[in-house]
Design an enzyme around this catalytic site. Structure first.
Site, PDB file in Angstrom:
ATOM      1  CG  ASP A 119      -9.024 111.717  51.563  1.00 43.23           C
ATOM      2  OD1 ASP A 119     -10.110 112.162  51.999  1.00 43.23           O
ATOM      3  OD2 ASP A 119      -8.333 112.323  50.722  1.00 43.23           O
TER       4      ASP A 119
ATOM      5  NE  ARG B 266     -18.040 115.692  48.782  1.00 42.95           N
ATOM      6  CZ  ARG B 266     -16.773 115.391  48.545  1.00 42.95           C
ATOM      7  NH1 ARG B 266     -16.438 114.838  47.396  1.00 42.95           N
ATOM      8  NH2 ARG B 266     -15.848 115.643  49.442  1.00 42.95           N
TER       9      ARG B 266
ATOM     10  NE  ARG C 183      -9.904 108.957  49.251  1.00 41.74           N
ATOM     11  CZ  ARG C 183      -8.948 109.067  48.339  1.00 41.74           C
ATOM     12  NH1 ARG C 183      -8.264 107.995  47.965  1.00 41.74           N
ATOM     13  NH2 ARG C 183      -8.659 110.232  47.777  1.00 41.74           N
TER      14      ARG C 183
END
Ligand code: S3P
Length: 434
Positions: A317, A123, A390
């Site tokens: 998100d 990331r 998620r």
């Protein structure tokens, strides 16, 4: 590897509380460690990401008592009391931990190495390295400081005027936190409304953090930061999965208690309402500057919409679960301006498209989002979480409306943000096998 098998659901009914907010739990631990005295935090999210923050704080010499499963006492040592850690600060999978800690290590004037696992190590960190270098810190990392691990030598920083090049609350927070250690003013200009938990919590502790429209400033406090006494509200981003399940499953009516309804986090509620969802807020109150309320979701028919601009940041998100909702809506749903999804726990555009297609969804990737045609009668299949909490939960909700059985592989990641997810869904009436 764990998996969950979900059957098409009966109506979901009842009232439950989802675990504490992840963003606020991280901040409660980090900021409690800066307070002069003992902070009490109830409702702490015992998820993998927040536990990583807890361990990092222990490595800089902060004593933290785990009084019960979700209650902590943090023995803060003030702004200048952190020890230089001889071990790396292992942020595991947590981008929030690494980026906020980068700002704090830079400000605290210590040397530390911030590392993570394979997922976090992909990331982008240049976005925090760049402003912290401008403030005077030395930040090294792979690929010129663009990727973890980061090695940071903090020092006497100077305030900067910084226009955020990316819509990231983590970067905003890192700069504002470093600004607490400078003798002049630090100014951050937001490209749009980013989550503002850092500002709200720091203000509740007496820190000089001010917001004037898109401009947020921080500077060194003249008095010690006051300890927190906080009950962390329930996480909107976790609530999102159950609320969407309630909207999509015929004849459902479910209520989630004391959810953080900070407007910077309510993008999904705004989008779902625009699509036709019946979502009701009651019992509104406030904790440490954060608005909370109960949210009731009723099964509702949905229409496709275009989603672009500022609401995307307020729902970033929630894009995987929005994609699931869109498969059940009549007409096209187009998500634009969501290129940040490419650098989350996974490339969430590619992963959502690949997995929802396995269930029969008509979904196509765009450079900055996706296009979904609905409504589609989804069919059960074996799908993969890609190790992304998620995505795993969004796929479970898709399984509730799909015919037959859906097996979601690699589901242990759900505990990164929502331990007990499947237990709560079962309590509301879902049929799930482990
Ligand atoms: C977070 C900010 C957002 C969000 C993440 C938590 C935070 O990330 O996606 O889950 O707690 O500040 P970005 O700042 O990268 O947008």
């Amino acid at each position: 590897m764990t998996s969950l098998t979900i059957k098409r659901s009966q109506p979901l009914t009842g009232q439950v509380r989802v675990p504490g907010d992840k963003s606020i739990s991280h901040r409660a631990v980090l900021f409690g460690a800066l307070a002069a005295g003992d902070s009490r935090v109830r409702g702490f999210l015992r998820g993998g990401d927040c536990l990583a923050t807890l361990e990092c704080m222990r490595r800089v010499g902060i004593e933290i008592e785990e009084v019960s499963a979700d209650e902590l006492i943090i023995h803060g040592k003030g702004l200048h009391g952190w020890q230089e850690p001889y071990l790396p600060l292992d942020c595991v999978t947590s981008g929030t931990t690494m980026r906020l800690l980068a700002g704090l290590v830079a400000g605290a004037g210590i040397f530390a190495v911030l590392s993570g696992g394979p997922q976090l190590s992909r990331r982008p960190m240049g976005r925090v390295a760049e402003p912290l270098r401008k403030m005077g810190a030395t930040v090294l990392g792979r690929d010129g400081g663009k990727l973890p691990p980061l090695a940071i030598q903090g020092g006497s920083l100077r305030g900067i005027d910084y226009r955020l090049p990316v819509a990231s609350a983590q970067v905003k927070s890192a700069v504002l936190l470093a600004g607490l250690f400078t003798h002049d003013l630090t100014v951050v200009i937001e490209p749009g409304p980013l989550r503002d938990h850092t500002e709200r919590l720091l203000r509740a502790m007496g820190a000089p953090v001010r917001t004037m429209g898109a401009k947020v400033t921080s500077e060194a406090p003249t008095v010690p930061l006051q300890p927190l006494d906080l009950r962390v509200p329930a996480d909107m981003s976790s609530a999102a999965f159950l609320l969407t399940a309630g909207v999509l499953t015929p004849e459902s009516r479910l209520t989630l208690e004391s959810v953080a309804i900070n407007p910077t986090r309510c993008g999904l509620l705004d989008i779902l309402r625009r699509m036709g969802a019946d979502l009701r807020i009651s019992e509104e109150a406030e904790v440490c500057g954060e608005p909370i309320g109960h949210i009731t979701a009723l099964a509702s028919p949905l229409q496709g919409v275009t989603v672009a601009g500022e609401v995307v940041v307020r729902a970033i998100d929630e894009m995987p679960i929005l994609a699931v909702a869109a498969t059940q809506a009549t007409g096209a749903t187009l998500v634009r301006n969501a290129e940040e999804l490419r650098v989350k726990e996974t490339d969430r555009i590619a992963a959502v498209v690949a997995e929802l297609r396995k269930l029969g969804a008509q979904i196509e990737a765009r450079a900055d989002g996706f296009l979904i045609e609905g409504p589609t009668r989804l069919h059960g299949a074996v799908v993969d979480s890609h190790g992304d909490h998620r995505l795993a939960m969004a796929l479970c909700v898709a399984g509730l409306v799909a015919d037959g059985e859906t097996t979601v592989m690699d589901t242990e990641c759900i505990a990164d943000s929502f331990p007990g997810f499947e237990r709560l869904l079962v309590k509301l009436g879902a049929v799930i096998d482990e």
